[in-house]
Design an enzyme around this catalytic site. Structure first.
Site: not given
Ligand code: NAD
Length: 255
Positions: A37, A88, A154, A189
């Site tokens: 991360d 992820n 997105y 989240t």
């Molecule tokens: N939360 C939702 O509703 C949801 C729904 C569908 C898909 N997603 C996807 O799930 C994945 C995880 O999301 P989440 O909900 O845990 O969000 P989150 O923001 O809690 O976690 C995302 C993590 O990715 C890290 N990150 C971002 N850019 C980065 C980079 N350039 N290099 C390294 N790390 C990086 C952030 O520091 C964070 O810890 C994402 O790809 C998101 O698009 C989330």
């Protein structure tokens, strides 16, 4: 024997809501983890919870090729192999109409959510091949299956990784590498808090209620519910599953 015994997994975006749930579950199932991360503090907290014998941490920006290589090499240096990549890490960008969406903000979303995922597969696949095969799971989204007003960057990025997954699944098959996408609906989240606030500044709870009306199950999912599908796809139980799209969405994509 635990479901992921003897498996080595890289989890990107490990410090986030879904990443933490995946890491915690995979550690419980016996995997050795490389937690990746850009959030150093979040990574350190997670690593302390999981324990030094089960994981190593790597602070990295997944849109940077050198960082991605470094994270991938750490798996081999620490554990001698790579079996699982949970690609992820992702960002939501802004909630802004397409015609007003800043170009730099669009580029940033594509750089992390598309280029970053592409880089992670590009680095991992040769290492997995040398390990005798493996499983790659990309976190796409319900926004990789349908559009949402205000989320053009997105949604574009989350559709794009489906194309990437399909190409990688075809190229990886001869080497025992499986590649699939998971497509969560809104999940509890930080990311949804940001999207709700972006959709309705100052009225995030109304935005959440509106999202919930679009989910037949009537609620957001939990990170643990996403992690459970990730576990199935990462484990040998899904050995003939590749090139597929897996919804985790309370029937949101069924309508
Ligand atoms: N939360 C939702 O509703 C949801 C729904 C569908 C898909 N997603 C996807 O799930 C994945 C995880 O999301 P989440 O909900 O845990 O969000 P989150 O923001 O809690 O976690 C995302 C993590 O990715 C890290 N990150 C971002 N850019 C980065 C980079 N350039 N290099 C390294 N790390 C990086 C952030 O520091 C964070 O810890 C994402 O790809 C998101 O698009 C989330």
């Amino acid at each position: 024997m635990a479901q992921l015994s003897n498996k080595v997994a890289i989890i990107t975006g490990a410090a986030g809501g879904i990443g933490q749930a995946i890491a915690t579950l995979f550690a419980r199932k016996g995997a050795k983890l490389i937690l990746v991360d850009r959030d150093e503090k979040g990574l350190a907290e997670l690593a302390a919870k999981i324990g030094p014998h089960e994981c190593s941490s790597c602070v990295a920006d997944m849109s940077n090729p050198e960082d991605v290589e470094r994270a991938t090499k750490l798996a081999v240096a620490q554990y001698g192999r790579l079996d699982i990549l949970m690609s992820n890490a992702g960002i939501e960008g802004q909630v802004t109409p397409l015609t007003e969406y800043p170009i730099e903000a669009f580029d940033r979303v594509m750089s992390v959510n598309v280029r970053g995922v592409w880089l992670s597969l590009r680095a991992a696949m040769p290492v997995m091949q040398r390990s005798g095969g493996g499983s790659i799971v990309i976190t796409s989204s319900i926004a990789g299956l349908r559009g949402f007003a205000g989320l053009s960057a997105y949604a574009t990025s989350k559709h794009a990784v489906v194309g990437l997954m399909r190409c990688a699944a075809i190229e990886g098959a001869a080497h025992g590498i499986r590649v699939n996408t998971i497509h969560p609906s809104p999940i509890e989240t930080r990311m949804m808090r940001a999207i709700e606030e972006g959709a309705a500044p100052g009225a995030a709870s109304a935005a959440k209620a509106d999202f919930c009306t679009q989910i037949p199950a009537g609620r957001y999912g939990t990170p643990e519910e996403v992690a459970a599908v990730g576990l199935f796809l990462a484990s040998d139980e899904s050995v003939f599953c590749s090139g597929g799209l897996y919804s985790v969405d309370g029937a949101m994509s069924a309508g």
